[in-house]
Design an enzyme around this catalytic site. Structure first.
Site, PDB file in Angstrom:
ATOM      1  N   TRP A 156       0.818  -1.224   0.000  1.00 13.17           N
ATOM      2  CA  TRP A 156       0.000   0.000   0.000  1.00 13.17           C
ATOM      3  C   TRP A 156       0.845   1.265   0.000  1.00 13.17           C
ATOM      4  CZ3 TRP A 156       1.679   2.611   4.130  1.00 13.17           C
ATOM      5  CH2 TRP A 156       2.149   1.884   5.229  1.00 13.17           C
ATOM      6  N   PRO A 181      -3.218  -6.135  -5.713  1.00 14.12           N
ATOM      7  CA  PRO A 181      -2.742  -4.983  -4.946  1.00 14.12           C
ATOM      8  C   PRO A 181      -3.180  -5.082  -3.497  1.00 14.12           C
ATOM      9  CG  PRO A 181      -4.639  -4.373  -6.298  1.00 14.12           C
ATOM     10  CD  PRO A 181      -4.338  -5.821  -6.606  1.00 14.12           C
ATOM     11  N   SER A 234       6.309  -6.945   4.033  1.00 19.15           N
ATOM     12  CA  SER A 234       7.075  -7.227   5.246  1.00 19.15           C
ATOM     13  C   SER A 234       7.826  -8.562   5.133  1.00 19.15           C
ATOM     14  CB  SER A 234       6.138  -7.285   6.452  1.00 19.15           C
ATOM     15  OG  SER A 234       5.344  -8.439   6.356  1.00 19.15           O
ATOM     16  N   GLU A 255      11.013  -8.251  -2.045  1.00 22.29           N
ATOM     17  CA  GLU A 255      11.600  -6.985  -1.578  1.00 22.29           C
ATOM     18  C   GLU A 255      10.940  -6.725  -0.238  1.00 22.29           C
ATOM     19  OE1 GLU A 255      11.574  -3.312  -0.653  1.00 22.29           O
ATOM     20  OE2 GLU A 255      10.807  -2.816  -2.646  1.00 22.29           O
ATOM     21  N   CYS A 289      10.222   1.189   2.653  1.00 23.87           N
ATOM     22  CA  CYS A 289      11.162   0.166   3.126  1.00 23.87           C
ATOM     23  C   CYS A 289      12.581   0.706   3.179  1.00 23.87           C
ATOM     24  CB  CYS A 289      11.150  -1.036   2.192  1.00 23.87           C
ATOM     25  SG  CYS A 289       9.545  -1.782   2.085  1.00 23.87           S
TER      26      CYS A 289
HETATM   27  C1  SIN Z   1       9.499   0.499  -0.877  1.00 17.67           C
HETATM   28  O1  SIN Z   1       9.265   1.145   0.117  1.00 17.67           O
HETATM   29  O2  SIN Z   1       9.296  -0.709  -0.885  1.00 17.67           O
HETATM   30  C2  SIN Z   1      10.014   1.092  -2.151  1.00 17.67           C
HETATM   31  C3  SIN Z   1      10.589   2.415  -2.048  1.00 17.67           C
HETATM   32  C4  SIN Z   1      11.149   2.931  -3.342  1.00 17.67           C
HETATM   33  O3  SIN Z   1      11.009   2.347  -4.411  1.00 17.67           O
HETATM   34  O4  SIN Z   1      11.773   3.977  -3.284  1.00 17.67           O
END
Ligand code: SIN
Length: 486
Positions: A156, A181, A234, A255, A289
């Site tokens: 999200w 999604p 996560s 990822e 992330c």
């Molecule tokens: C992510 O938070 O998973 C991706 C961040 C980004 O592509 O900059």
């Protein structure tokens, strides 16, 4: 929202070129995290409906793979152009369901679109090889072929760009694609599907499944016709999906979570480090992330850094994406607020103190978390080990280069790291020793489609973006041509 093209706001799933409701007629509500208002309802599709979509995507893949690379490139470029044309509407939809400020949504739409443009071109650069064979009457050929149907579950926090960077290499490689999604943000995915329809994608090529994560996740990880599965989210969910995908030895890219260190050495340009810290900490209200999770600042500049970061954080305005031009939006939901509050409380009881922020904005409502700076953080605190996913900058002092590298690597995660220094010797030593997939040196923004994005250790497997990112959607085939002189 004030959409110029209201058709972009869809409330049905997009499967095999059709807009569909769930056979059960069940729906899931999509709400605005800023206000709690219901924006739309999307179908709650069943596992059987997902299975049907996989069969249709499989048929579509068969035809798509036979088209020339130039034709695949042209389709992707048509989509890219439509996305840019509707950028403002797409940004409004994104902000409404996700909460981030409109300017951030607009840059996310461009960021996502740039993956599509990049991979449109890469479609024409899928090269094979000829290798010398041991016998003179033999030749070794290596060709790359699309892996088959690819599927993804996307998060999200980037409802557009995380889809774009998975679907673009998949389609460029000759795969078809199914995405589920996040249930909080399906509307951006459906708007992308609408534009793929306008770009005249063949039916079944790009599919958006909406519904609950568990039944749909089981289909997308375990269906034998799905040969590649990609997930951003996560680490704990990634571990489950990885185990599920092992059933059919499905190729995976993951990822996952991060715990990014942001190191400021004594010789850093402080103005630039503050600018980078703001970008690396507060993008999407700390909900990425790759957001800086631990700030390590050399003791000789510790107080100065904190003072400046505090001032800069106090200037950031919280607000609704649609009113004014805020710098920070709300957190995604009340669970996210509880998580941030729990980590903050733990840090405060273990010796940290606030220099600014630390509260929910009393006027804006329950999900708006103030930009927060916390000094005297230490490694006994939970926030040293857990991803904050909130606008909280926790600052730790350090003295020696070796010591801070040890701290930085002392985590099971390894997605992104940042550091500031002007000494080329130190820069080289540090980037070589950081156990991370991505290292930003003298910058707080590291995301771009030309580079391979991804982590090591429990932050994931595989890379997205760059010429490396398409490899996950391709299989190598080796052909031994023998009997040439017979
Ligand atoms: C992510 O938070 O998973 C991706 C961040 C980004 O592509 O900059």
């Amino acid at each position: 929202m004030n959409l110029q093209h209201p058709n972009l706001l869809r409330q049905q799933a997009y499967l095999n070129g059709q807009w569909v409701s769930a056979k059960s007629q069940q729906t899931l509500a999509v709400t605005n995290p800023a206000t709690g208002e219901t924006l739309a309802h999307v179908p709650n599709l069943s596992a059987e409906e997902a299975q049907q979509a996989v069969h249709e995507a499989h048929q579509a893949q068969h035809h798509w793979a036979k088209l020339s690379a130039q034709t695949r490139c042209d389709h992707l470029l048509n989509w890219y152009n439509l996305i840019l044309k509707h950028k403002d509407d797409l940004a409004q939809i994104l902000s409404a369901e996700q909460g981030k400020p409109l300017k951030e949504s607009q840059s996310e739409i461009e960021y996502g679109a740039n993956y599509i443009r990049f991979y449109a071109e890469q479609a024409k650069r899928i090269y094979g090889e000829t290798l010398p064979a041991a016998n003179s009457d033999q030749r070794i050929l290596v060709i790359k072929q699309p892996i088959g149907v690819a599927a993804a579950i996307t998060p999200w926090n980037f409802p557009n760009a995380m889809i774009a960077r998975k679907v673009a290499p998949a389609l460029a490689a000759g795969c078809s694609f199914i995405v589920r999604p996040a249930s909080q943000t399906p509307l951006s995915a459906l708007a992308l599907a609408y534009l793929s329809e306008q770009a005249q994608f063949p039916k079944g090529l790009f599919n958006v499944l909406t519904g609950e994560s568990q039944p749909l996740g089981e289909v997308l990880t375990q269906h034998p016709l799905i040969r590649k599965f990609s997930f951003t989210g996560s680490t704990s969910v990634g571990q489950k999906l990885y185990a599920q995908a092992s059933k059919n030895i499905t190729k995976v890219s993951l990822e996952l979570g991060g715990n990014a260190p942001f190191i400021v050495f004594a010789d850093a340009d402080l103005d630039s480090a503050i600018e980078g810290a703001i970008a690396a900490k507060y993008r999407n209200s700390g909900q990425t992330c790759v957001c800086a999770n631990r700030f390590y600042v050399h003791s000789s500049i510790y107080d100065a850094f904190i003072e400046r970061l505090t001032k800069a954080s106090e200037k950031l305005r919280l607000g609704n994406a649609f009113t004014g031009s805020p710098d920070l939006g709300p957190l995604i939901d009340s669970k996210a607020v509880e998580h941030a509050n729990a980590l903050l409380k733990d840090a405060l009881t273990k010796g940290a103190s606030l220099t600014t922020g630390g509260k929910i904005d009393p006027e804006l409502g329950g999900t708006y978390f103030q930009a927060t700076v916390l000094k005297d953080a230490n490694h006994n605190m939970d926030l040293a080990h857990e991803e904050l996913f909130a606008p909280i900058a926790a600052i730790y002092p350090f003295d020696e280069e070796e010591e801070v590298i040890r701290y930085a690597n002392d985590t099971p995660y390894g997605l992104s790291a940042y550091f500031y220094s002007r000494d080329i010797g130190r820069i080289t030593r540090v980037y070589e020793q950081l156990q991370y997939g991505i290292v930003g040196v003298n910058t707080g923004l590291i995301s771009n489609p030309e580079a391979p994005f991804g982590g090591v250790k429990q932050s994931g497997i595989g890379r997205e973006g760059s010429h490396h990112g398409i490899e996950d959607y391709l299989e190598l085939k080796y052909i031994l041509l023998a009997g040439i002189n017979a």
